[in-house]
Scaffold this motif. Structure first.
Motif, PDB file in Angstrom:
ATOM      1  N   TYR A 179      27.615   3.662 -54.303  1.00 20.27           N
ATOM      2  CA  TYR A 179      28.753   4.896 -54.563  1.00 20.27           C
ATOM      3  C   TYR A 179      29.686   4.521 -55.624  1.00 20.27           C
ATOM      4  CZ  TYR A 179      26.756   5.827 -49.859  1.00 20.27           C
ATOM      5  OH  TYR A 179      26.119   6.038 -48.607  1.00 20.27           O
TER       6      TYR A 179
ATOM      7  N   GLN B 281      30.116   8.262 -47.014  1.00 20.43           N
ATOM      8  CA  GLN B 281      29.599   8.689 -48.064  1.00 20.43           C
ATOM      9  C   GLN B 281      30.597   9.724 -49.087  1.00 20.43           C
ATOM     10  OE1 GLN B 281      27.678   8.908 -44.985  1.00 20.43           O
ATOM     11  NE2 GLN B 281      26.558   7.147 -46.130  1.00 20.43           N
TER      12      GLN B 281
ATOM     13  N   TYR C  25      32.887   8.771 -50.756  1.00 15.58           N
ATOM     14  CA  TYR C  25      33.642   8.185 -52.154  1.00 15.58           C
ATOM     15  C   TYR C  25      33.942   9.003 -53.106  1.00 15.58           C
ATOM     16  CZ  TYR C  25      34.518   4.205 -55.429  1.00 15.58           C
ATOM     17  OH  TYR C  25      35.149   3.364 -56.278  1.00 15.58           O
TER      18      TYR C  25
END
Length: 708
Positions: free
Chosen positions: A333, A621, A623
């Motif tokens: 990420y 998810q 980020y």
């Protein structure tokens, strides 16, 4: 007249002299983040190379010690069975006797390891790539006599084993041997005939020495500093898949399919440089997170034209929570966010400034570099396609702005000619003025066309050609892995390279890497707007101690960002609905504020849509989303600041208007909540009551692990 040109060193010194104090502080922030990250991501002890154990195979160990066996540890890697299922390892022991081995399972026996995690709870979760104590014989007051020199392990399925350790009663590592040559030198010659075949079989197993090639690599402790998370196990699995080479696999092939082929290459590089250690797998995430902080600051400077608000933006991201959790883990990420944000920054420069007539190619490189960064992001995660749509919108708006600039310049040339001819009586001069105007228009048209061609060419090369090129190049190391994953018969592949990579890209648009926390963490991506639920990615809590890594945006920042989004949206709506430039809400700063709002909103929406309609989504998810989301905090305060005409008062020796005084108080609240959240960012064990008081209240909905 002599012309003195500055040397390269003089130009460099001039540039350094022009760097503001806050920029230097931002540089220090980046380096402090790297230092803090490098020292808290885990040790550099590597488990060495790995042994591929085939289904139903056995390995015999000879223990060379005068002390009793007390403990057995294993560091297992990928287990090629269904994720969540259990793999039962079987252990036996034997003495060295004149009539051959006499096997027994007393004090040993079988141990079940969960693959990533144990869905039924009958196996050991978090077993993948972490050190596990399989047996502690002395704990029950028993001991395994020194006469028991042989240990046999039977593997129930194809699996990767990184290392196995045998400890004596004093905690020292017992030297062990698996080769025929070593064992023969230790076993009495008259007995050797009964044990030769066992070690002959060992010698036929390729890489068996890797089971004991790093006997000083034991990591103890129950924190994320000493253990990989279940999410990280997928990264390690994919690294191992690449290192397996042509080794065939029997059973369920396990691979990380949530990202593109580039995502695994940096962790792989870490392993090649530093061995298979926590530091090796996580260091590139830290470096990308630190680089993202730098890009956030640079982006903020271009957006706000103010170092103070840019620095606030960088600090919010660096200390907001996600950079310190997801940004320190072996997950892609950080890499994806860096590439996407860098692409936005470069495209914003094109959108805001355009292409200059003096240096058209150099300034058009903003489009080129934006596309290259996007191509890298796409190769790391095809879901970045949504960000590409936002970048396309910015590019089109930049082209429109360039067209308006051209129209304005052409109109100015015509007006100049009209003004001259309005007072001119000489017909020849009138014609000459018209000719000059036409020549200028022709030059402007040529210049405008050249700029457009460069911009479009750079856009097509970087966004389309580079994206395909980077994906295909990044997929080369993963080709064998993709063959095993997508071919019906990996031994006789039928799919071409483009089809097989296409399947990998398609799979990246879903989240298939499940963990023991997946269902508990799951929440709609739209829940990120109000911090609906935090995500737990690691937990080793007991009844007396709470120890976990929780991914959660600082709750005060979340509230501020939500208020900032609403505040600036209302500002934009009122501005548009009440006459735009003639509106009572309009000011000299309106165009700039609305431009910033537009860019941040594009980033916010595109990163939200990347996961909006995918199952198993969690705060993990979010980020990239939270970078743009946090941008609405400095935007809100900037909007209030430039419109604030209140009397300035001195606070801490600094003259502040009302907006800055409020901002100071809000930042102080951020700092307090940050300090309270440190234990969950770094998995520091604390008492449950302390965890409840510090951060247990910071999510609106519990996930079964976060709530205490």
């Amino acid at each position: 007249m002599a012309v003195f040109r500055k040397t390269g060193s003089e130009k460099f010194k001039d540039r350094l002299a022009g760097v503001s104090k806050l920029t230097w502080v931002a540089v220090i922030l980046v380096f402090l983040f790297i230092i803090a990250g490098a020292f808290t991501i885990g040790g550099t002890k590597s488990t060495g190379k790995s042994y591929f154990a085939e289904k139903d195979s056995t390995v015999i160990f000879y223990l060379d010690s005068t002390s009793s066996l007390d403990e057995i540890y294993i560091n297992a890697g990928t287990i090629y069975t269904a994720v969540g299922s259990n793999a039962e390892l079987k252990f036996r022991r034997s003495t060295i006797g004149a009539k051959g081995p006499s096997w027994t399972t007393s004090y040993l026996g079988s141990v079940s390891l969960g693959n990533i995690y144990s869905a039924d709870g009958k196996g050991i979760s978090d077993a993948s790539y972490n050190w596990l104590k399989l047996f502690d014989v002395g704990e029950s007051g028993n001991s395994i006599s020194t006469s028991y020199k042989l240990i046999e392990i039977t593997f129930p399925c194809d699996m990767i084993v990184n290392e196995i350790l045998f400890l004596d009663e004093s905690g020292k590592v017992i030297p062990v041997y698996t080769s025929k040559e070593d064992a023969e030198s230790k076993i009495t010659a008259s007995y050797w005939q009964y044990y030769r075949d066992l070690f002959n079989a060992n010698d036929k197993k390729e890489g068996i020495a890797y089971l004991t090639d790093s006997q000083d690599s034991l990591r103890t402790g129950k924190t994320a500093y000493s253990n990989f998370t279940q999410d990280e196990a997928y990264t390690l699995t994919q690294v191992d898949n690449l290192l397996l080479g042509k080794q065939s696999v029997e059973g369920t092939y396990i691979a990380s399919s949530d990202f593109g082929p580039l995502a695994v290459l940096f962790p792989l590089l870490g392993v090649l440089l530093f061995g298979k250690s926590l530091f090796a797998l996580r260091i590139f995430s830290v470096l990308f997170a630190a680089a993202t902080i730098a890009v956030v600051y640079a982006f903020g400077k271009d957006l706000f034209k103010n170092d103070g608000f840019a620095f606030l933006f960088a600090c919010l991201f660096a200390l907001g929570g996600l950079a310190l959790t997801i940004g320190r883990m072996a997950l892609p990420y950080s890499m994806i966010a860096f590439f996407v944000l860098a692409a936005f920054h470069r495209m914003y420069r094109y959108y805001a400034v355009g292409i200059s007539s003096e240096k058209p190619v150099k300034t058009a490189c903003n489009v080129l570099f934006s596309g290259i960064f996007f191509a890298l992001a796409f190769a790391a995660d095809p879901k970045s396609l949504f960000s590409g749509i936002a970048l396309l919108i910015l590019f089109v708006f930049g082209m429109v702005r360039q067209a308006k600039t051209y129209a304005a310049e052409r109109q100015a040339v015509r007006k100049e000619m009209s003004d001259k001819n309005a007072v001119e009586k000489n017909e020849d001069v009138l014609l000459r003025n018209i000719e000059v105007c036409e020549e200028k228009e022709k030059s402007l048209r040529s210049d405008y066309g050249y700029k457009n061609r460069i911009a479009v060419l750079f856009f097509l090369i970087s966004f389309f050609v580079a994206s395909m090129l980077f994906v295909m190049l990044a997929a080369i190391p993963s080709h064998l892995s993709y063959v095993r994953l997508y071919e019906a018969d990996p031994q006789s592949p039928a799919l071409g390279i483009f089809r097989i990579v296409g399947k990998a890209i398609k799979d990246a648009f879903s989240l298939q890497n499940t963990t023991g926390f997946t269902a508990a963490n799951a929440v709609s991506a739209f829940g990120w707007l109000i911090g609906l639920k935090g995500a737990t990615v690691f937990s080793s809590s007991t009844e007396t101690l709470y120890c976990a890594v929780n991914v959660q945006l600082n709750i005060a920042m979340m509230v501020s960002a939500f208020v900032g989004l609403i505040f600036t949206s209302v500002y934009a709506i009122l501005y548009a609905a009440t006459g735009k430039g003639k509106s009572a809400y309009a000011s000299a700063y309106s165009a700039k504020i609305l431009q910033m709002y537009f860019v941040l909103l594009l980033g916010l929406v595109s990163s939200l849509l990347s996961y909006a309609f995918i199952g198993n989504v969690s705060t993990v998810q979010s980020y990239l989303f939270h970078i743009f989301y946090l941008g609405f905090i400095p935007l809100m305060f900037y909007t209030a600041y430039v419109h604030d005409n209140s009397e300035k008062k001195t606070v801490l020796g600094i003259a502040m208007n009302s907006t800055l005084r409020v901002l100071t108080g809000v930042v102080a609240l951020y700092i307090v909540i940050f300090a309270l959240s440190v234990p969950m960012y770094f998995s520091i064990p604390i008492f449950p009551i302390a965890a409840t008081l510090c951060f247990g209240w910071t999510t609106f909905v519990g996930n079964g692990y976060y709530r205490l």
